[in-house]
Write a protein that holds these residues in place. Structure first.
Motif, short mmCIF file in Angstrom:
data_model
loop_
_atom_site.label_atom_id
_atom_site.label_comp_id
_atom_site.label_asym_id
_atom_site.label_seq_id
_atom_site.Cartn_x
_atom_site.Cartn_y
_atom_site.Cartn_z
N ARG A 130 1.22 -1.51 0.11
CA ARG A 130 0.05 0.13 -0.17
C ARG A 130 0.71 1.37 -0.23
O ARG A 130 0.46 2.12 -0.33
CB ARG A 130 -0.63 -0.12 1.47
CG ARG A 130 -2.12 1.16 1.28
CD ARG A 130 -3.16 1.09 2.53
NE ARG A 130 -3.90 -0.69 2.09
CZ ARG A 130 -3.86 -1.59 2.93
NH1 ARG A 130 -3.05 -0.97 4.16
NH2 ARG A 130 -4.92 -2.33 3.24
N ASN A 131 1.71 1.57 1.09
CA ASN A 131 2.68 2.30 0.79
C ASN A 131 3.83 1.93 -0.18
O ASN A 131 4.64 3.44 -0.81
CB ASN A 131 3.68 2.41 2.23
CG ASN A 131 2.93 2.74 3.24
OD1 ASN A 131 1.96 3.21 3.69
ND2 ASN A 131 3.32 2.32 4.42
N GLY A 132 4.09 1.33 -1.41
CA GLY A 132 5.13 0.90 -2.17
C GLY A 132 5.52 0.21 -2.01
O GLY A 132 6.88 0.67 -1.44
N LYS A 133 6.09 -1.17 -2.14
CA LYS A 133 7.05 -1.91 -1.57
C LYS A 133 8.45 -1.64 -2.39
O LYS A 133 8.39 -1.93 -3.50
CB LYS A 133 6.21 -3.53 -1.16
CG LYS A 133 7.29 -4.05 -1.25
CD LYS A 133 7.08 -5.21 -0.67
CE LYS A 133 8.24 -6.64 -1.10
NZ LYS A 133 9.24 -6.22 0.22
N TYR A 134 9.41 -1.74 -2.31
CA TYR A 134 10.74 -1.18 -2.77
C TYR A 134 11.12 -3.09 -3.03
O TYR A 134 11.50 -3.43 -2.11
CB TYR A 134 11.80 -0.37 -1.74
CG TYR A 134 12.79 -0.28 -2.53
CD1 TYR A 134 12.98 0.66 -3.56
CD2 TYR A 134 13.87 -0.61 -2.29
CE1 TYR A 134 14.30 0.05 -4.52
CE2 TYR A 134 15.55 -1.15 -2.55
CZ TYR A 134 15.88 -0.71 -3.88
OH TYR A 134 16.84 -0.11 -4.50
N VAL A 135 11.67 -2.67 -4.24
CA VAL A 135 12.55 -4.23 -4.55
C VAL A 135 13.32 -3.59 -5.51
O VAL A 135 13.93 -2.79 -6.12
CB VAL A 135 11.25 -5.74 -5.54
CG1 VAL A 135 11.85 -6.87 -6.15
CG2 VAL A 135 9.59 -5.03 -4.68
#
Length: 125
Positions: free
Chosen positions: A105-110
């Motif tokens: 929801r917060n923008g998961k960093y990969v």
């Protein structure tokens, strides 16, 4: 006697022009065939590259990172600018664990492509 030499030189000049013309035509045809073969080879290589690539909206570079975000109930992979969609998935957002839903929801960093595809393999059905 002068007339004989004049006709001989004229004939020799015509023969020389014909030989040069034929040589030019042969070299032109060889160059044309070579260019055609090269173009066909490049087109085959391009088609092979297109068949082996994955269709997506964005292009990722090796140093790019990815963000996982929720769109209309599904997980979507975005490039580092968070605007360009890289890949649309069939992963339902509601079926993920609560902690993972908060991260997405917060923008998961990969960070890497390997990590991205590892995630997608683990959570796709």
């Amino acid at each position: 006697m002068k007339n004989k030499y004049g006709i001989g030189f004229f004939t020799a000049a015509i023969v020389a022009v014909l030989v040069i013309t034929c040589a030019y035509q042969l070299s032109f045809q060889k160059a044309k065939e070579s260019a055609k073969k090269r173009a066909e080879k490049q087109q085959e290589e391009m088609m092979a590259r297109q068949e082996s690539s994955v269709a997506a909206d964005g292009n990722a570079l090796k140093e790019d990172c990815y963000y996982l975000m929720e769109v209309n109930g599904y997980v979507v992979v975005y490039l580092s600018d968070k605007k360009t969609a890289y890949e649309y998935t069939d992963i339902m957002f509601d079926e993920l664990p609560a902690v993972l839903r908060d991260e997405i929801r917060n923008g998961k960093y990969v960070e890497s492509t390997e990590a991205l595809y590892g995630f997608l393999e683990n959570y796709s059905s």
